[in-house]
Design a protein around this motif. Structure first.
Motif, PDB file in Angstrom:
ATOM      1  N   PHE A   1       1.251   2.641  -2.462  1.00  0.00           N
ATOM      2  CA  PHE A   1       0.698   1.476  -3.443  1.00  0.00           C
ATOM      3  C   PHE A   1       1.900   0.189  -3.201  1.00  0.00           C
ATOM      4  CE2 PHE A   1       0.176   5.501  -5.726  1.00  0.00           C
ATOM      5  CZ  PHE A   1      -1.655   5.974  -4.961  1.00  0.00           C
ATOM      6  N   LEU A   2       2.912   0.937  -3.210  1.00  0.00           N
ATOM      7  CA  LEU A   2       4.331  -0.437  -3.411  1.00  0.00           C
ATOM      8  C   LEU A   2       3.938  -1.187  -1.940  1.00  0.00           C
ATOM      9  CD1 LEU A   2       7.116   1.609  -4.665  1.00  0.00           C
ATOM     10  CD2 LEU A   2       5.883  -0.523  -6.088  1.00  0.00           C
ATOM     11  N   ALA A   3       4.058  -0.518  -0.826  1.00  0.00           N
ATOM     12  CA  ALA A   3       3.151  -1.142   0.108  1.00  0.00           C
ATOM     13  C   ALA A   3       2.410  -2.087  -0.077  1.00  0.00           C
ATOM     14  CB  ALA A   3       3.242   0.043   1.440  1.00  0.00           C
ATOM     15  N   GLY A   4       1.121  -1.441  -0.683  1.00  0.00           N
ATOM     16  CA  GLY A   4      -0.133  -2.889  -0.896  1.00  0.00           C
ATOM     17  C   GLY A   4      -0.057  -3.727  -1.211  1.00  0.00           C
ATOM     18  N   PHE A   5       1.397  -3.115  -2.568  1.00  0.00           N
ATOM     19  CA  PHE A   5       1.675  -4.791  -3.448  1.00  0.00           C
ATOM     20  C   PHE A   5       2.646  -5.731  -2.448  1.00  0.00           C
ATOM     21  CE2 PHE A   5       2.397  -2.295  -7.997  1.00  0.00           C
ATOM     22  CZ  PHE A   5       0.985  -2.082  -7.862  1.00  0.00           C
ATOM     23  N   VAL A   6       3.603  -4.869  -1.536  1.00  0.00           N
ATOM     24  CA  VAL A   6       3.830  -5.797  -0.716  1.00  0.00           C
ATOM     25  C   VAL A   6       2.987  -7.084   0.194  1.00  0.00           C
ATOM     26  CG1 VAL A   6       5.947  -5.999   1.593  1.00  0.00           C
ATOM     27  CG2 VAL A   6       5.974  -4.503  -0.838  1.00  0.00           C
ATOM     28  N   VAL A   7       1.839  -6.041   0.763  1.00  0.00           N
ATOM     29  CA  VAL A   7       1.252  -6.696   1.928  1.00  0.00           C
ATOM     30  C   VAL A   7       0.652  -8.239   1.453  1.00  0.00           C
ATOM     31  CG1 VAL A   7      -1.327  -6.501   3.351  1.00  0.00           C
ATOM     32  CG2 VAL A   7       0.996  -4.988   3.310  1.00  0.00           C
ATOM     33  N   GLY A   8      -0.214  -7.304  -0.136  1.00  0.00           N
ATOM     34  CA  GLY A   8      -1.358  -8.366  -1.390  1.00  0.00           C
ATOM     35  C   GLY A   8      -0.358  -9.619  -1.854  1.00  0.00           C
ATOM     36  N   GLY A   9       0.794  -9.093  -1.661  1.00  0.00           N
ATOM     37  CA  GLY A   9       1.534 -10.566  -2.362  1.00  0.00           C
ATOM     38  C   GLY A   9       1.860 -11.140  -1.555  1.00  0.00           C
ATOM     39  N   ILE A  10       2.173 -11.202   0.057  1.00  0.00           N
ATOM     40  CA  ILE A  10       2.617 -12.068   1.048  1.00  0.00           C
ATOM     41  C   ILE A  10       1.352 -12.874   1.422  1.00  0.00           C
ATOM     42  CG2 ILE A  10       3.229 -12.702   3.785  1.00  0.00           C
ATOM     43  CD1 ILE A  10       5.268  -9.943   2.882  1.00  0.00           C
ATOM     44  N   ALA A  11      -0.199 -11.923   1.971  1.00  0.00           N
ATOM     45  CA  ALA A  11      -0.717 -12.555   1.197  1.00  0.00           C
ATOM     46  C   ALA A  11      -1.537 -14.095   0.691  1.00  0.00           C
ATOM     47  CB  ALA A  11      -2.038 -11.629   1.775  1.00  0.00           C
ATOM     48  N   VAL A  12      -1.381 -13.340  -0.934  1.00  0.00           N
ATOM     49  CA  VAL A  12      -1.709 -14.424  -1.751  1.00  0.00           C
ATOM     50  C   VAL A  12      -0.627 -15.734  -1.738  1.00  0.00           C
ATOM     51  CG1 VAL A  12      -1.282 -15.373  -4.468  1.00  0.00           C
ATOM     52  CG2 VAL A  12      -2.660 -12.780  -3.327  1.00  0.00           C
ATOM     53  N   SER A  13       0.823 -15.229  -1.060  1.00  0.00           N
ATOM     54  CA  SER A  13       1.461 -17.208  -1.227  1.00  0.00           C
ATOM     55  C   SER A  13       1.537 -17.256  -0.162  1.00  0.00           C
ATOM     56  CB  SER A  13       3.192 -16.345  -1.240  1.00  0.00           C
ATOM     57  OG  SER A  13       4.104 -16.763  -1.277  1.00  0.00           O
TER      58      SER A  13
ATOM     59  N   LEU B   1      -5.761 -15.425  -0.304  1.00  0.00           N
ATOM     60  CA  LEU B   1      -5.932 -15.384  -1.371  1.00  0.00           C
ATOM     61  C   LEU B   1      -7.170 -13.870  -2.053  1.00  0.00           C
ATOM     62  CD1 LEU B   1      -5.327 -16.130  -4.311  1.00  0.00           C
ATOM     63  CD2 LEU B   1      -7.098 -17.532  -3.694  1.00  0.00           C
ATOM     64  N   LEU B   2      -8.212 -14.115  -1.965  1.00  0.00           N
ATOM     65  CA  LEU B   2      -9.515 -12.733  -2.259  1.00  0.00           C
ATOM     66  C   LEU B   2      -8.555 -11.217  -1.521  1.00  0.00           C
ATOM     67  CD1 LEU B   2     -12.565 -14.538  -2.014  1.00  0.00           C
ATOM     68  CD2 LEU B   2     -11.598 -14.297  -4.577  1.00  0.00           C
ATOM     69  N   GLY B   3      -8.415 -11.325  -0.418  1.00  0.00           N
ATOM     70  CA  GLY B   3      -7.730 -10.385  -0.152  1.00  0.00           C
ATOM     71  C   GLY B   3      -6.329  -9.481  -0.576  1.00  0.00           C
ATOM     72  N   GLY B   4      -6.039 -10.436  -1.179  1.00  0.00           N
ATOM     73  CA  GLY B   4      -4.534 -10.241  -1.307  1.00  0.00           C
ATOM     74  C   GLY B   4      -4.313  -9.792  -3.021  1.00  0.00           C
ATOM     75  N   VAL B   5      -5.862 -10.959  -3.742  1.00  0.00           N
ATOM     76  CA  VAL B   5      -5.643 -10.134  -5.120  1.00  0.00           C
ATOM     77  C   VAL B   5      -6.034  -9.008  -5.123  1.00  0.00           C
ATOM     78  CG1 VAL B   5      -7.233 -10.605  -7.001  1.00  0.00           C
ATOM     79  CG2 VAL B   5      -5.635 -12.443  -5.689  1.00  0.00           C
ATOM     80  N   ALA B   6      -6.970  -8.295  -4.454  1.00  0.00           N
ATOM     81  CA  ALA B   6      -8.603  -6.944  -4.234  1.00  0.00           C
ATOM     82  C   ALA B   6      -6.940  -5.335  -3.850  1.00  0.00           C
ATOM     83  CB  ALA B   6      -9.270  -7.159  -3.510  1.00  0.00           C
ATOM     84  N   LEU B   7      -6.167  -6.013  -2.853  1.00  0.00           N
ATOM     85  CA  LEU B   7      -5.059  -5.098  -2.442  1.00  0.00           C
ATOM     86  C   LEU B   7      -4.428  -5.104  -3.390  1.00  0.00           C
ATOM     87  CD1 LEU B   7      -4.068  -3.218  -0.528  1.00  0.00           C
ATOM     88  CD2 LEU B   7      -2.584  -5.283   0.682  1.00  0.00           C
ATOM     89  N   ILE B   8      -3.553  -5.708  -4.665  1.00  0.00           N
ATOM     90  CA  ILE B   8      -2.820  -5.879  -5.515  1.00  0.00           C
ATOM     91  C   ILE B   8      -3.627  -4.998  -6.863  1.00  0.00           C
ATOM     92  CG2 ILE B   8      -1.442  -7.225  -7.666  1.00  0.00           C
ATOM     93  CD1 ILE B   8      -1.421  -9.353  -5.569  1.00  0.00           C
ATOM     94  N   GLY B   9      -4.155  -5.782  -6.962  1.00  0.00           N
ATOM     95  CA  GLY B   9      -5.676  -4.570  -7.951  1.00  0.00           C
ATOM     96  C   GLY B   9      -6.045  -3.250  -7.855  1.00  0.00           C
ATOM     97  N   LEU B  10      -6.221  -2.819  -6.109  1.00  0.00           N
ATOM     98  CA  LEU B  10      -6.503  -1.490  -6.535  1.00  0.00           C
ATOM     99  C   LEU B  10      -5.113  -0.947  -6.098  1.00  0.00           C
ATOM    100  CD1 LEU B  10      -8.264  -1.838  -2.894  1.00  0.00           C
ATOM    101  CD2 LEU B  10      -8.923  -0.874  -4.901  1.00  0.00           C
ATOM    102  N   CYS B  11      -3.653  -1.508  -5.739  1.00  0.00           N
ATOM    103  CA  CYS B  11      -3.026  -1.044  -6.636  1.00  0.00           C
ATOM    104  C   CYS B  11      -1.777  -1.040  -7.445  1.00  0.00           C
ATOM    105  CB  CYS B  11      -1.955  -0.926  -5.397  1.00  0.00           C
ATOM    106  SG  CYS B  11      -2.144  -0.745  -3.359  1.00  0.00           S
ATOM    107  N   THR B  12      -3.146  -1.398  -8.757  1.00  0.00           N
ATOM    108  CA  THR B  12      -1.713  -1.659  -9.644  1.00  0.00           C
ATOM    109  C   THR B  12      -2.025  -0.352 -10.733  1.00  0.00           C
ATOM    110  OG1 THR B  12      -1.896  -3.897  -9.571  1.00  0.00           O
ATOM    111  CG2 THR B  12      -2.100  -3.023 -12.138  1.00  0.00           C
ATOM    112  N   GLY B  13      -3.512   0.061 -11.148  1.00  0.00           N
ATOM    113  CA  GLY B  13      -3.850   1.571 -11.547  1.00  0.00           C
ATOM    114  C   GLY B  13      -2.486   2.769 -11.448  1.00  0.00           C
ATOM    115  N   PRO B  14      -3.061   2.979  -9.628  1.00  0.00           N
ATOM    116  CA  PRO B  14      -2.366   4.168  -9.498  1.00  0.00           C
ATOM    117  C   PRO B  14      -0.385   3.974  -9.339  1.00  0.00           C
ATOM    118  CG  PRO B  14      -4.182   3.532  -7.913  1.00  0.00           C
ATOM    119  CD  PRO B  14      -4.017   1.975  -8.951  1.00  0.00           C
ATOM    120  N   MET B  15      -0.420   3.015  -8.892  1.00  0.00           N
ATOM    121  CA  MET B  15       1.287   2.938  -9.328  1.00  0.00           C
ATOM    122  C   MET B  15       1.195   3.209 -10.855  1.00  0.00           C
ATOM    123  SD  MET B  15       4.122   2.361  -7.638  1.00  0.00           S
ATOM    124  CE  MET B  15       5.798   2.193  -8.641  1.00  0.00           C
ATOM    125  N   MET B  16       0.904   2.219 -11.478  1.00  0.00           N
ATOM    126  CA  MET B  16       1.354   1.978 -13.537  1.00  0.00           C
ATOM    127  C   MET B  16       1.400   4.063 -13.122  1.00  0.00           C
ATOM    128  SD  MET B  16      -0.270  -0.929 -14.675  1.00  0.00           S
ATOM    129  CE  MET B  16      -0.045  -0.458 -16.592  1.00  0.00           C
TER     130      MET B  16
END
Length: 380
Positions: A269-281, A289-304
């Motif tokens: 899930f942390l790897a998803g944050f890294v890839v998603g954040g870089i894609a957004v940035s 933008l949409l791919g990065g945001v979707a990846l961050i969203g997918l990993c948020t609930g599981p990481m929490m």
């Protein structure tokens, strides 16, 4: 026992969502109240900042008190105090009190409310079994998305009946949450001991930093959506599309995690944050933008969820309210710093701070691989 048939869990879920609802209502409710009372919408923003600061200051002491008196009994009493404070705030504002008085009256309910989420989370540990816990936390994350969206909508609806009505409704909701605090448990309840056990801070740090990373990255994305969309040359209205993608992905991620019912490896899930954040940035157009945001969203609930489950494993049973209150405070500080980053940095750099935090968390878990995938006691 199946989670779907666990009536104690659903009572807990309704109670915790009602406890969270005033916090999602507060920003707009305070703005509506102060605009009508003083003519200044800015005072509402300052009042919300004071309320949040009071929550952060009071979170750990309130959680510690809940551990000492018992979460069930303490939550009912503290929710009643929060309701009384909100009733008083609405009444004094309606009477035309000065600005400083309104700001001062926002402090007491904030101080008391700071540890309530931690108290409810500690009750979940004795409301569901270890096998049900990962699924229970994920289902809760899915429902929370609805509360986040529903709070401001409820305020907008109630404000048509009067500027003080939304704050009064927050007080009523707090009283309803007090009535729904679970009294019965299906899992083992913590044994009261004379000796006060220590919290293993060093072992908890990776999971606390993981929650901090979630708050930091999410806030930079959510607060920075408008400039991110403008950077693509799109109209401001298209921010709604990105928000829908983020919320849908977050719900989907929690649903998939709940269906699996296992703790999982947080490094994924942390790897998803890294890839998603870089894609957004990186400014890769709409796909990035949409791919990065979707990846961050997918990993948020599981990481929490995985952070929450592992923190429960580490926290002494007699100090769970205090420990979880600290965890919520750490995550809230991530949200605050992410919002600040959007205000002082170029929009393309701000998400990279969330990426950096995720990399640091992943490095901590690589250094301690035994902690990164949970333990048999919490894995079905």
């Amino acid at each position: 026992m199946s989670l779907l048939r666990n009536s104690g869990y659903w009572r807990w879920s309704l109670g915790v969502q009602l406890n969270r609802l005033p916090a999602t209502m507060a920003p707009l409710a305070f703005t509506v109240l102060t605009t009508a009372a003083t003519g200044s919408y800015r005072l509402g923003g300052v009042m919300m900042a004071v309320f949040v600061a009071a929550e952060m200051v009071g979170a750990v002491p309130t959680g510690r008190l809940l551990d000492r008196v018992g979460p069930a009994r303490g939550l009912a009493a503290m929710l009643s105090l929060v309701a009384a404070g909100l009733f008083l705030l609405a009444a004094v504002a309606s009477a035309g009190a000065p600005d400083l008085v309104l700001l001062a009256l926002a402090i007491p309910p904030g101080l008391v409310a700071g540890g309530l989420n931690g108290g409810f989370r500690s009750l979940l540990a004795v409301t569901v079994t270890d096998e049900e816990l990962p699924r229970a936390v994920s289902v809760d994350a899915m429902i929370l998305e609805g509360v986040i969206v529903g709070g401001p909508l409820l305020v907008a609806l109630l404000a048509t009946s009067g500027p003080a009505v939304p704050v009064l409704a927050m007080a009523v909701v707090a009283l309803l949450a007090a009535l729904l605090v679970p009294r019965r448990t299906v899992a083992h309840a913590p044994q009261r001991t004379v000796e006060r056990q220590r919290i293993p801070v060093a072992a908890c740090v990776p999971w606390l930093f993981g929650l901090f990373s979630v708050g930091l990255l999410l806030s930079t994305v959510e607060v920075g959506l408008l400039p991110l969309v403008q950077r693509l040359g799109a109209p401001d209205s298209t921010t709604a599309l990105v928000i829908v993608v983020l919320c849908a992905a977050s719900i989907a991620g929690s649903a998939l995690y709940a269906a699996r019912g296992k703790v999982g490896d947080p490094r994924l899930f942390l790897a998803g944050f890294v890839v998603g954040g870089i894609a957004v940035s990186a400014g890769l157009g709409w796909a990035g933008l949409l791919g990065g945001v979707a990846l961050i969203g997918l990993c948020t609930g599981p990481m929490m969820a995985v952070s929450s489950v592992n923190l429960q494993r580490l926290l002494p049973e007699q100090r769970r309210s205090e420990g979880f209150s600290l965890a919520f405070t750490v995550q809230a500080s991530g949200f605050g710093l992410g919002s600040l980053a959007i205000g002082v940095l170029p929009v393309r750099l701000a998400p990279l701070f969330g990426v950096l935090a995720a990399l640091v968390t992943c490095a901590m878990l690589v250094a301690r691989p035994g902690q990164a995938i949970g333990t048999p006691s919490v894995t079905s």
